[in-house]
Design a protein around this motif. Structure first.
Motif, PDB file in Angstrom:
ATOM      1  N   ALA A 257       0.837  -1.199   0.000  1.00 58.30           N
ATOM      2  CA  ALA A 257       0.000   0.000   0.000  1.00 58.30           C
ATOM      3  C   ALA A 257       0.870   1.246   0.000  1.00 58.30           C
ATOM      4  O   ALA A 257       1.881   1.314   0.713  1.00 58.30           O
ATOM      5  CB  ALA A 257      -0.923   0.014   1.216  1.00 58.30           C
ATOM      6  N   ALA A 258       0.482   2.230  -0.804  1.00 55.67           N
ATOM      7  CA  ALA A 258       1.194   3.511  -0.817  1.00 55.67           C
ATOM      8  C   ALA A 258       0.865   4.302   0.447  1.00 55.67           C
ATOM      9  O   ALA A 258      -0.271   4.307   0.908  1.00 55.67           O
ATOM     10  CB  ALA A 258       0.794   4.313  -2.043  1.00 55.67           C
ATOM     11  N   ARG A 259       1.877   4.943   1.018  1.00 53.76           N
ATOM     12  CA  ARG A 259       1.704   5.802   2.186  1.00 53.76           C
ATOM     13  C   ARG A 259       1.794   7.269   1.775  1.00 53.76           C
ATOM     14  O   ARG A 259       2.585   7.608   0.897  1.00 53.76           O
ATOM     15  CB  ARG A 259       2.789   5.535   3.228  1.00 53.76           C
ATOM     16  N   PRO A 260       1.015   8.146   2.420  1.00 52.09           N
ATOM     17  CA  PRO A 260       1.139   9.579   2.114  1.00 52.09           C
ATOM     18  C   PRO A 260       2.520  10.094   2.522  1.00 52.09           C
ATOM     19  O   PRO A 260       2.998   9.793   3.622  1.00 52.09           O
ATOM     20  CB  PRO A 260       0.037  10.227   2.974  1.00 52.09           C
ATOM     21  N   ALA A 261       3.155  10.862   1.645  1.00 51.66           N
ATOM     22  CA  ALA A 261       4.434  11.456   2.001  1.00 51.66           C
ATOM     23  C   ALA A 261       4.265  12.500   3.100  1.00 51.66           C
ATOM     24  O   ALA A 261       5.164  12.705   3.917  1.00 51.66           O
ATOM     25  CB  ALA A 261       5.073  12.091   0.771  1.00 51.66           C
ATOM     26  N   ASN A 262       3.108  13.141   3.118  1.00 56.63           N
ATOM     27  CA  ASN A 262       2.803  14.135   4.146  1.00 56.63           C
ATOM     28  C   ASN A 262       1.490  13.757   4.811  1.00 56.63           C
ATOM     29  O   ASN A 262       0.445  13.725   4.168  1.00 56.63           O
ATOM     30  CB  ASN A 262       2.700  15.537   3.543  1.00 56.63           C
ATOM     31  N   SER A 263       1.534  13.462   6.110  1.00 53.12           N
ATOM     32  CA  SER A 263       0.329  13.105   6.867  1.00 53.12           C
ATOM     33  C   SER A 263       0.029  14.118   7.968  1.00 53.12           C
ATOM     34  O   SER A 263      -0.747  13.827   8.877  1.00 53.12           O
ATOM     35  CB  SER A 263       0.491  11.720   7.505  1.00 53.12           C
ATOM     36  N   GLN A 264       0.641  15.286   7.915  1.00 57.44           N
ATOM     37  CA  GLN A 264       0.416  16.263   8.972  1.00 57.44           C
ATOM     38  C   GLN A 264      -1.042  16.732   8.971  1.00 57.44           C
ATOM     39  O   GLN A 264      -1.595  17.051   7.925  1.00 57.44           O
ATOM     40  CB  GLN A 264       1.321  17.478   8.765  1.00 57.44           C
ATOM     41  N   LEU A 265      -1.649  16.772  10.152  1.00 64.95           N
ATOM     42  CA  LEU A 265      -3.036  17.206  10.304  1.00 64.95           C
ATOM     43  C   LEU A 265      -3.082  18.448  11.179  1.00 64.95           C
ATOM     44  O   LEU A 265      -2.581  18.450  12.301  1.00 64.95           O
ATOM     45  CB  LEU A 265      -3.883  16.104  10.933  1.00 64.95           C
ATOM     46  N   SER A 266      -3.698  19.499  10.690  1.00 64.45           N
ATOM     47  CA  SER A 266      -3.913  20.701  11.485  1.00 64.45           C
ATOM     48  C   SER A 266      -5.012  20.442  12.516  1.00 64.45           C
ATOM     49  O   SER A 266      -6.068  19.885  12.192  1.00 64.45           O
ATOM     50  CB  SER A 266      -4.327  21.864  10.584  1.00 64.45           C
TER      51      SER A 266
END
Length: 296
Positions: A257-266
């Motif tokens: 499965a591909a993972r998001p390179a950016n998972s930051q959540l405001s």
């Protein structure tokens, strides 16, 4: 306030069970398979009728991200159809629902933290199934709060912290992905936040301002490699092995499965609407390591 939690042994559900001992005025009920199974909605309906909660909380999910690529039917059955059933059953009884979701609904292409209104574009089966679950919950029950969280860890269950500690005990150095960035989130902090959100709901009454998606994640962002180094340093301070952690790229560690390179959540909406602020990563990780390792 009576809260009914679907599930009992997942990281968030188990953290809610622990938090119940320090939550005055809150009575918890729990239902887990085989007695309560989201794939058999009648079992949930009976459990809710027996407990008679004020709010239903659903952290239950199919979370095997890579395995989901080969088992899409199972992932969608629980994450979409099960979520819809839980929301519908709550709505039929006039109950609100708090539903847990994930950062994997995003593709990771954005620079900077994602806000709730950003476009979603899940890259794998798990993310798609969770996104469809969010949408199904919203349709089935207008009185819903969807809490998206990320990079969950705890002193129990399967998670990155426990994996790093195990590998550090077995190997002389570690190689960890350094081009995926996100916000590690301690499951007991999630449990405390859920209780706070439920209290806000109960104290103020229902308002459309509360409805919809709210991001619930740790306040600090770093890469998996950076997080691993924090874990190893904290472990070494408690008597564990200190091993080097080498950065690698996602391409060096392919997964189904591909993972998001950016998972930051405001978490601006969480802070302003619900008055909830999670502790810094260093504090939460220290609490986790203290429970896992103690002061050797």
């Amino acid at each position: 306030m009576r809260l009914y939690v679907i599930g009992a042994e997942g990281q968030v559900a188990r953290s809610l069970r622990e938090a119940a001992t320090d939550a005055p005025g809150v009575v918890f009920g729990y239902g887990a398979r085989p007695e309560v199974d989201l794939l058999q909605p009648d079992t949930l309906a009976r459990a809710i009728d027996d407990f008679r909660p004020d709010i239903v909380i659903n952290p239950a999910a199919y979370t095997a991200v890579d395995k989901a690529e080969a088992e899409p039917e199972q992932a969608f059955a629980l994450n979409r159809d099960g979520a819809r059933a839980a929301a519908r059953i709550a709505a039929e009884r006039g109950l609100p629902i708090i539903h847990l979701s994930t950062d994997y609904v995003f593709d990771g292409a954005k620079q900077g933290p994602y806000v709730e209104s950003d476009a979603v574009a899940p890259q794998g089966v798990y993310g798609r199934s969770k996104l469809e679950g969010e949408l199904a919950v919203a349709v089935a029950n207008p009185r819903h709060i969807v809490l998206r969280t990320a990079w969950v860890y705890a002193p129990f269950g399967g998670n990155f912290v426990r994996t790093m500690l195990r590998l550090a005990a077995e190997r002389d150095r570690l190689r960890v992905v350094d081009d995926q960035r996100g916000c590690p989130t301690y499951a007991p902090d999630i449990a405390d936040a859920i209780i706070a959100v439920a209290r806000r709901w109960a104290d103020s009454g229902w308002s459309s301002q509360l409805a919809g998606v709210t991001h619930l994640a740790g306040p600090d962002a770093l890469t998996w490699c950076g997080f691993a180094r924090e874990i190893i340093a904290g472990s070494a301070a408690r008597g564990g092995r200190s091993v080097p952690v080498d950065p690698i790229s996602t391409a060096d560690y392919p997964t189904p499965a591909a993972r998001p390179a950016n998972s930051q959540l405001s978490t601006v909406r969480l802070n302003s609407t619900f008055g909830v602020h999670l502790p810094p990563m260093t504090q939460s990780l220290a609490n986790c390591l203290d429970r896992l390792l103690g002061n050797r």
